[in-house]
Design a protein around this motif. Structure first.
Motif, PDB file in Angstrom:
ATOM      1  N   GLU A  35       0.814  -1.231   0.000  1.00 50.00           N
ATOM      2  CA  GLU A  35       0.000   0.000   0.000  1.00 50.00           C
ATOM      3  C   GLU A  35       0.845   1.277   0.000  1.00 50.00           C
ATOM      4  O   GLU A  35       0.373   2.343  -0.374  1.00 50.00           O
ATOM      5  N   ASN A  36       2.089   1.186   0.424  1.00 46.95           N
ATOM      6  CA  ASN A  36       2.904   2.406   0.497  1.00 46.95           C
ATOM      7  C   ASN A  36       3.804   2.619  -0.718  1.00 46.95           C
ATOM      8  O   ASN A  36       4.748   3.394  -0.664  1.00 46.95           O
ATOM      9  N   ILE A  37       3.525   1.898  -1.792  1.00 47.90           N
ATOM     10  CA  ILE A  37       4.336   2.091  -3.008  1.00 47.90           C
ATOM     11  C   ILE A  37       3.431   2.540  -4.152  1.00 47.90           C
ATOM     12  O   ILE A  37       2.396   1.921  -4.418  1.00 47.90           O
ATOM     13  N   GLU A  38       3.867   3.614  -4.810  1.00 53.67           N
ATOM     14  CA  GLU A  38       3.076   4.100  -5.953  1.00 53.67           C
ATOM     15  C   GLU A  38       3.997   4.272  -7.156  1.00 53.67           C
ATOM     16  O   GLU A  38       5.065   4.872  -7.045  1.00 53.67           O
ATOM     17  N   PHE A  39       3.598   3.713  -8.291  1.00 50.30           N
ATOM     18  CA  PHE A  39       4.392   3.845  -9.509  1.00 50.30           C
ATOM     19  C   PHE A  39       3.756   4.886 -10.429  1.00 50.30           C
ATOM     20  O   PHE A  39       2.534   4.895 -10.603  1.00 50.30           O
ATOM     21  N   SER A  40       4.575   5.752 -11.027  1.00 44.99           N
ATOM     22  CA  SER A  40       4.082   6.664 -12.065  1.00 44.99           C
ATOM     23  C   SER A  40       4.934   6.433 -13.307  1.00 44.99           C
ATOM     24  O   SER A  40       6.161   6.593 -13.252  1.00 44.99           O
ATOM     25  N   PHE A  41       4.271   6.048 -14.390  1.00 46.00           N
ATOM     26  CA  PHE A  41       5.000   5.749 -15.618  1.00 46.00           C
ATOM     27  C   PHE A  41       4.953   6.947 -16.573  1.00 46.00           C
ATOM     28  O   PHE A  41       4.185   7.891 -16.373  1.00 46.00           O
ATOM     29  N   ASN A  42       5.751   6.879 -17.619  1.00 45.92           N
ATOM     30  CA  ASN A  42       5.878   7.966 -18.608  1.00 45.92           C
ATOM     31  C   ASN A  42       6.317   9.278 -17.956  1.00 45.92           C
ATOM     32  O   ASN A  42       6.009  10.354 -18.462  1.00 45.92           O
ATOM     33  N   GLN A  43       6.995   9.178 -16.846  1.00 49.93           N
ATOM     34  CA  GLN A  43       7.462  10.372 -16.129  1.00 49.93           C
ATOM     35  C   GLN A  43       8.981  10.392 -16.181  1.00 49.93           C
ATOM     36  O   GLN A  43       9.643   9.610 -15.484  1.00 49.93           O
ATOM     37  N   LYS A  44       9.491  11.260 -17.017  1.00 49.76           N
ATOM     38  CA  LYS A  44      10.939  11.298 -17.202  1.00 49.76           C
ATOM     39  C   LYS A  44      11.564  12.354 -16.294  1.00 49.76           C
ATOM     40  O   LYS A  44      11.123  13.519 -16.293  1.00 49.76           O
ATOM     41  N   CYS A  45      12.570  11.939 -15.552  1.00 52.99           N
ATOM     42  CA  CYS A  45      13.295  12.912 -14.723  1.00 52.99           C
ATOM     43  C   CYS A  45      14.137  13.766 -15.667  1.00 52.99           C
ATOM     44  O   CYS A  45      14.993  13.238 -16.398  1.00 52.99           O
TER      45      CYS A  45
END
Ligand SMILES: Cc1cc2nc3c(=O)[nH]c(=O)nc-3n(C[C@H](O)[C@H](O)[C@H](O)COP(=O)(O)OP(=O)(O)OC[C@H]3O[C@@H](n4cnc5c(N)ncnc54)[C@H](O)[C@@H]3O)c2cc1C
Length: 431
Positions: A119-129
């Motif tokens: 529950e404490n992990i969230e992934f965000s894709f297509n997000q380039k640093c």
């Protein structure tokens, strides 16, 4: 609860998220690529990797080993294919020890899915640093689908963003940051060999297949769908090279001359070969791995190695475990935890990087060499006589001893093997 950002949902970033969430942190992972579970990922990176003892130990410690194991094929040794078609088998150990071949994409998807259950992990894709402010641990991100630029801040940032890490690029501009990179003079292209007409494996599935040809080689890995991935390693330029095999006729000539036993299997699968880019292999060393108590490099971002021992991901996984241990030993004192971790691990990763470079030459040049095979035979005899006598490959792949310790033991063993080999020669001469 402290907020942590991980840049990169590759192999190390995904596993690290699990370690950190279990240690009680809130973790946000930002990945420039799309979710690999929703697309057919074409990263250009190797299709297979092999996992070994230390990788599994680190997966096991967070309960991820079982899901991964289901996706693997055990590999018990190498089969060398000589130019005249003769096969030589070298088991990895005397007790059916195995390394495990797995599709990179399968592993990546499995780790992300495993991490997302927390529950404490969230992934965000297509997000380039696209930038990082190190002192404030602030990341500038670009959404690669919409173009939108946003900023996110955390208590700490872990950069698991691979060999070409943008976070490390930023750190390289700092005073007293040491950095080196060295490309191999060889690059590789991959060729997939599907299962045979009757749906069976075209080679022994429980082995890595190697066609060593001195300055170049072909290496084959089994896949779960009964296909094989062949990697053709050639120099970039020269008489036998990627340059000289740009045309279909030249590729045919190369295979018919040096790899005649598999030309018929390879030929139908070369349709896109000439369009494929040649993939490079790089060794990256740098130090420090941390910026104050704010940012830490982990995985290939700070220690990319060439893949001859199949250890990059294994070491990266092991590092997630070691790092978490350091964090837990110094609660709240991140700077000490980072320092301890990087000081402990840097010498080992340097040793591994050098061993990998050496082993690349071994695989290419010496695996088919009678003197090398004789030494291997002596080594195996010594192992049979004394279970404590383990080869360097064994200690790297089938134990969790530090890479530095494995090297120390290897030096002693090589000295013994040299003496025995010398005595054997003297005995032959006197007979
Ligand atoms: C040919 C080859 C064979 C190999 N075989 C083996 C093997 O058999 N066994 C083994 O253990 N290791 C092997 N390795 C090494 C292994 O692939 C690496 O060590 C491992 O992938 C490192 O994981 P990582 O997460 O640090 O980096 P990566 O797996 O490269 O992941 C980095 C992630 O960061 C993301 N990223 C990059 N830039 C940004 C950005 N700007 N913003 C957001 N995200 C970003 C990338 O998209 C990627 O998802 C091999 C490597 C090669 C090249």
């Amino acid at each position: 609860m402290e907020n942590i950002i991980i840049v990169g949902a590759g192999l190390v970033g995904s596993l690290l998220s699990v370690y950190l969430a279990r240690a009680g942190f809130k973790v946000s992972v930002y990945e420039r690529n799309s979710d690999p579970r929703q697309i057919n990922m074409q990263s250009g990176r190797s299709i297979n990797i092999t996992l070994s003892e230390r990788g599994f130990k680190a997966l096991d410690a967070v309960g991820a080993a079982d899901v991964v194991r289901q996706l693997c094929i055990p590999v018990y040794g190498r089969i060398m294919h000589a130019q005249d078609g003769e096969l030589t088998y070298q088991p990895y150990g005397n007790n059916k020890e195995a390394i495990y071949s797995i599709g990179r994409e399968d592993l990546s998807k499995a780790l992300i899915s495993f991490a997302q259950k927390h529950e404490n992990i969230e992934f965000s894709f297509n997000q380039k640093c696209i930038d990082i402010d190190l002192p404030t641990a602030t990341l500038k991100l670009q959404n690669l689908k919409t173009g939108e630029i946003t900023q996110v801040q955390a208590d700490r940032i872990f950069a698991a963003d691979g060999a070409h890490s943008p976070v490390r690029h930023k750190m390289q501009r700092l005073k007293r940051f040491n950095y080196s990179q060295e490309y191999l003079e060889q690059g590789y292209k991959e060729i997939i060999i599907p299962p045979g007409d009757d749906g069976s494996w075209v080679f022994d599935k429980n082995a890595i297949h190697i066609w060593p040809r001195d300055n170049f080689m072909l290496i084959g890995f089994p896949n779960l769908d009964k296909s094989f991935t062949l990697s053709l390693h050639l120099p970039y330029e020269g008489e036998i090279s990627h340059d000289s095999t740009a045309s279909g006729d030249a590729v045919r000539n190369l295979f018919e001359t040096y790899f005649p036993d598999i030309w018929l299997l390879v030929e139908p699968n070369l349709t896109d070969y000439s369009h494929k880019p040649v993939e490079a292999m790089v060794t990256i060393k740098c130090f420090p791995w941390s910026y104050q108590d704010k940012v830490l490099l982990i995985g290939d971002s700070c220690h990319a190695i060439v893949p001859s021992y199949g250890q990059g991901a294994n070491a990266g996984f092991e590092n997630c475990q070691l790092l978490t241990k350091c964090i837990e030993q110094h609660p709240g004192d991140w700077q000490t935890a980072f320092r301890e971790y990087e000081t402990l691990r840097k010498p080992d990763m340097d040793v591994l990087a050098d061993l990998c470079l050496e082993h690349f030459t071994v695989l290419r040049k010496m695996v088919g060499d009678p003197k090398f095979l004789e030494r291997k035979k002596i080594e195996r005899k010594l192992q049979q006589m004394n279970s404590e006598f383990a080869s360097l490959y064994y200690n790297i792949s089938f134990t969790c001893m530090s890479y530095s310790e494995a090297l120390r033991i290897e030096r002693i063993h090589q000295e013994m093997i040299s003496q025995i080999a010398e005595n054997n020669i003297k005995r032959e001469v006197s007979v």
